[in-house]
Write a protein that holds these residues in place. Sequence first.
Motif, PDB file in Angstrom:
ATOM      1  N   PHE A  42       0.860  -1.174   0.000  1.00  0.00           N
ATOM      2  CA  PHE A  42       0.000   0.000   0.000  1.00  0.00           C
ATOM      3  C   PHE A  42       0.900   1.228   0.000  1.00  0.00           C
ATOM      4  O   PHE A  42       1.514   1.555   1.002  1.00  0.00           O
ATOM      5  N   PRO A  43       1.041   1.926  -1.110  1.00  0.00           N
ATOM      6  CA  PRO A  43       1.959   3.070  -1.165  1.00  0.00           C
ATOM      7  C   PRO A  43       1.489   4.199  -0.261  1.00  0.00           C
ATOM      8  O   PRO A  43       0.305   4.341   0.030  1.00  0.00           O
TER       9      PRO A  43
ATOM     10  N   ALA B 253       5.847   3.329   7.449  1.00  0.00           N
ATOM     11  CA  ALA B 253       6.032   1.890   7.635  1.00  0.00           C
ATOM     12  C   ALA B 253       6.978   1.299   6.605  1.00  0.00           C
ATOM     13  O   ALA B 253       7.600   0.262   6.847  1.00  0.00           O
ATOM     14  N   SER B 254       7.096   1.933   5.462  1.00  0.00           N
ATOM     15  CA  SER B 254       7.866   1.381   4.352  1.00  0.00           C
ATOM     16  C   SER B 254       9.319   1.127   4.749  1.00  0.00           C
ATOM     17  O   SER B 254       9.971   1.978   5.358  1.00  0.00           O
ATOM     18  N   GLY B 255       9.808  -0.058   4.384  1.00  0.00           N
ATOM     19  CA  GLY B 255      11.204  -0.402   4.600  1.00  0.00           C
ATOM     20  C   GLY B 255      11.543  -0.932   5.975  1.00  0.00           C
ATOM     21  O   GLY B 255      12.696  -1.308   6.215  1.00  0.00           O
ATOM     22  N   ARG B 256      10.586  -0.981   6.882  1.00  0.00           N
ATOM     23  CA  ARG B 256      10.876  -1.445   8.242  1.00  0.00           C
ATOM     24  C   ARG B 256      10.691  -2.965   8.327  1.00  0.00           C
ATOM     25  O   ARG B 256       9.705  -3.509   7.827  1.00  0.00           O
ATOM     26  N   THR B 257      11.620  -3.629   8.984  1.00  0.00           N
ATOM     27  CA  THR B 257      11.529  -5.067   9.179  1.00  0.00           C
ATOM     28  C   THR B 257      10.606  -5.375  10.355  1.00  0.00           C
ATOM     29  O   THR B 257      10.301  -4.508  11.177  1.00  0.00           O
TER      30      THR B 257
ATOM     31  N   VAL C  59       0.286  -3.967   4.672  1.00  0.00           N
ATOM     32  CA  VAL C  59      -0.840  -3.076   4.390  1.00  0.00           C
ATOM     33  C   VAL C  59      -0.662  -1.644   4.868  1.00  0.00           C
ATOM     34  O   VAL C  59      -1.327  -0.736   4.362  1.00  0.00           O
ATOM     35  N   ALA C  60       0.189  -1.401   5.857  1.00  0.00           N
ATOM     36  CA  ALA C  60       0.237  -0.064   6.474  1.00  0.00           C
ATOM     37  C   ALA C  60       1.153   0.883   5.705  1.00  0.00           C
ATOM     38  O   ALA C  60       2.222   0.497   5.238  1.00  0.00           O
ATOM     39  N   SER C  61       0.722   2.131   5.597  1.00  0.00           N
ATOM     40  CA  SER C  61       1.581   3.163   5.037  1.00  0.00           C
ATOM     41  C   SER C  61       2.272   3.960   6.139  1.00  0.00           C
ATOM     42  O   SER C  61       3.329   4.550   5.911  1.00  0.00           O
ATOM     43  N   ARG C  62       1.681   3.962   7.348  1.00  0.00           N
ATOM     44  CA  ARG C  62       2.277   4.703   8.458  1.00  0.00           C
ATOM     45  C   ARG C  62       2.038   3.965   9.771  1.00  0.00           C
ATOM     46  O   ARG C  62       1.037   3.256   9.919  1.00  0.00           O
ATOM     47  N   LEU C  63       2.967   4.128  10.724  1.00  0.00           N
ATOM     48  CA  LEU C  63       2.892   3.483  12.028  1.00  0.00           C
ATOM     49  C   LEU C  63       2.697   4.525  13.120  1.00  0.00           C
ATOM     50  O   LEU C  63       3.346   5.570  13.108  1.00  0.00           O
ATOM     51  N   VAL C  64       1.805   4.228  14.054  1.00  0.00           N
ATOM     52  CA  VAL C  64       1.678   4.987  15.291  1.00  0.00           C
ATOM     53  C   VAL C  64       1.805   3.967  16.421  1.00  0.00           C
ATOM     54  O   VAL C  64       0.980   3.059  16.532  1.00  0.00           O
ATOM     55  N   VAL C  65       2.853   4.100  17.237  1.00  0.00           N
ATOM     56  CA  VAL C  65       3.143   3.116  18.281  1.00  0.00           C
ATOM     57  C   VAL C  65       2.868   3.733  19.646  1.00  0.00           C
ATOM     58  O   VAL C  65       3.342   4.844  19.948  1.00  0.00           O
TER      59      VAL C  65
ATOM     60  N   GLU D  13      -4.912   6.652   3.407  1.00  0.00           N
ATOM     61  CA  GLU D  13      -3.821   5.898   4.031  1.00  0.00           C
ATOM     62  C   GLU D  13      -4.350   4.882   5.026  1.00  0.00           C
ATOM     63  O   GLU D  13      -5.475   4.977   5.528  1.00  0.00           O
ATOM     64  N   VAL D  14      -3.503   3.880   5.283  1.00  0.00           N
ATOM     65  CA  VAL D  14      -3.749   2.883   6.328  1.00  0.00           C
ATOM     66  C   VAL D  14      -2.752   3.149   7.443  1.00  0.00           C
ATOM     67  O   VAL D  14      -1.539   3.017   7.245  1.00  0.00           O
ATOM     68  N   VAL D  15      -3.258   3.552   8.587  1.00  0.00           N
ATOM     69  CA  VAL D  15      -2.404   3.801   9.752  1.00  0.00           C
ATOM     70  C   VAL D  15      -2.480   2.593  10.667  1.00  0.00           C
ATOM     71  O   VAL D  15      -3.567   2.205  11.119  1.00  0.00           O
ATOM     72  N   ALA D  16      -1.338   1.971  10.932  1.00  0.00           N
ATOM     73  CA  ALA D  16      -1.278   0.854  11.886  1.00  0.00           C
ATOM     74  C   ALA D  16      -1.083   1.422  13.276  1.00  0.00           C
ATOM     75  O   ALA D  16      -0.070   2.066  13.553  1.00  0.00           O
ATOM     76  N   LEU D  17      -2.064   1.223  14.149  1.00  0.00           N
ATOM     77  CA  LEU D  17      -1.979   1.662  15.539  1.00  0.00           C
ATOM     78  C   LEU D  17      -1.483   0.482  16.353  1.00  0.00           C
ATOM     79  O   LEU D  17      -2.203  -0.504  16.541  1.00  0.00           O
ATOM     80  N   LEU D  18      -0.246   0.572  16.842  1.00  0.00           N
ATOM     81  CA  LEU D  18       0.437  -0.573  17.438  1.00  0.00           C
ATOM     82  C   LEU D  18       0.726  -0.336  18.915  1.00  0.00           C
ATOM     83  O   LEU D  18       0.777   0.798  19.389  1.00  0.00           O
TER      84      LEU D  18
END
Length: 503
Positions: A5-6, A236-240, A218-224, A45-50
């Motif tokens: 998901f770009p 989120a892109s490029g993170r292992t 699926v996520a374009s951005r992370l909120v932790v 966007e898809v924000v992953a709330l972690l």
Amino acid sequence: MNATFPVPPQMNGITAPLCSLVGVTKRFGKIVANDDVTFSVMPGEVVALLGENGAGKSTAMNVLCGLYLPDAGTVEVDERPLVLGSPAASVARGIGMVHQQFKLVLSLTAYENVSLAVDRGRFWQRKRPSGEIERLMAEVGFELDMAKPVWRMSLAERQQLEILRVLAQGARILVLDEPTSVLSPLESERLFMLVRRIIARDRAVILISHKLSEIRQVASRLVVMRGGRVVFEGPASGRTSEEIAGLIVGTRSVCVSPRPSSAKGPDRLTVENLRVKGHSGRDSVRDVSFRVQGGELVAVVGVAGNGQAELLDAIGGQKAPSGGRIVTSDGRKGRRFAFVPAQHLGVALAPGLSIEDNTLLGVHRRRPFSAWMARRDVRRHCRTVQDMFGVAAEPGSPIRRLSGGNLQRIVLGRELVGDPALVVASYPTRGLDIAAAAQIRNALIARAAAGAAVLMASEELEECLTIATRILVMSGGRVVLDRETGQTNLDEIGRFMTAAEAS
């Protein structure tokens, strides 16, 4: 797997956020669930709330959806303040949430459930959905029989219906809480395609999940979040998976104990020619036989809907078998074995009772609980259960206020506190964060290492190969593979999981 998901083009322009949480703080007694929570969600966007269970994710989303009134802070939608503490106001401004525990009426049809949400059931007499609902289904790509009763639907169909119900209310900001916890890998892939279509029309999705591979997909951005605060916000892109896990747990190390040794004790569970009927009236479990000995940790796996849930429900007493027999023994006369059902609230826990009262369920007729007890003794027992897996909450507060992960930990703690010699656990790590899942796995390993028999259902194959001594694969309601863990692998298990249903 790289993110598919770009990052939406709006992120690089001046488009305003769809919604923003600004300084949201929420307390429950002495517990600070949210502490100055601030982040925004952009269109498309898809924000992953972690975060770990209890980190404050669900509380923040309940504030967004109007279920909780925060002690401080604001929520903005389209850069205008949202009336807080009002679910109707949140729905009117385009906010919708699909909860981990579905909110559908099983006895009604799919259309009646949508009608109940959209127009309070005024058009139940209609035989088919309106043109507007049909257009929405076509736009997003739903394939649902709207005349089918919900109780006859698969879990994947019910989830699609939940999403359709929320979108039909006009949701532009869709919160998905652990959406793949009850789905097979193929069903999860289909869900992600639906998410792609949903965000294509300038909607946004906030995804709460503990499955790191899916987050990366699926996520374009992370909120932790950690300890009620936002500790990281970024792409989120490029993170292992390892990097994301590090953001979630911080500097703490998370490890799983070695699986139990192969030494076996007496039979603790015997299942012979078991048959169990499913919702359709047909056998979901068909002539299943096996036994579990002390010292074994046996994992039951399979694609969702192949009888695993019904098998463990029958062993735990939640379903009556239609044939065969189940023999259980935990080695102590008159003592019930530990059972952890897949559903928490309403089955394992009573939503209307406090945490401390729920920790007594199932043991309230045993000594010393069968006699009169001072409240301080009840609270001491509750603290013991909470401390087993680190549930930080006031014992007297309602159990329904806990996050899904903490509900799971309360059930596990209550069932394991007496060191039972037989443990039956249905999806014990489903929906748990990395650290909490490791805690549960270590507890099950410890029981087996101490000589107990442990039977668990799981959807995480790598988890099973890591901790189980034996694997049972179910397909078409039958056990099609019974192997010691060291004698099988992911490829073989996968082949048997997808085997054609036996006639």
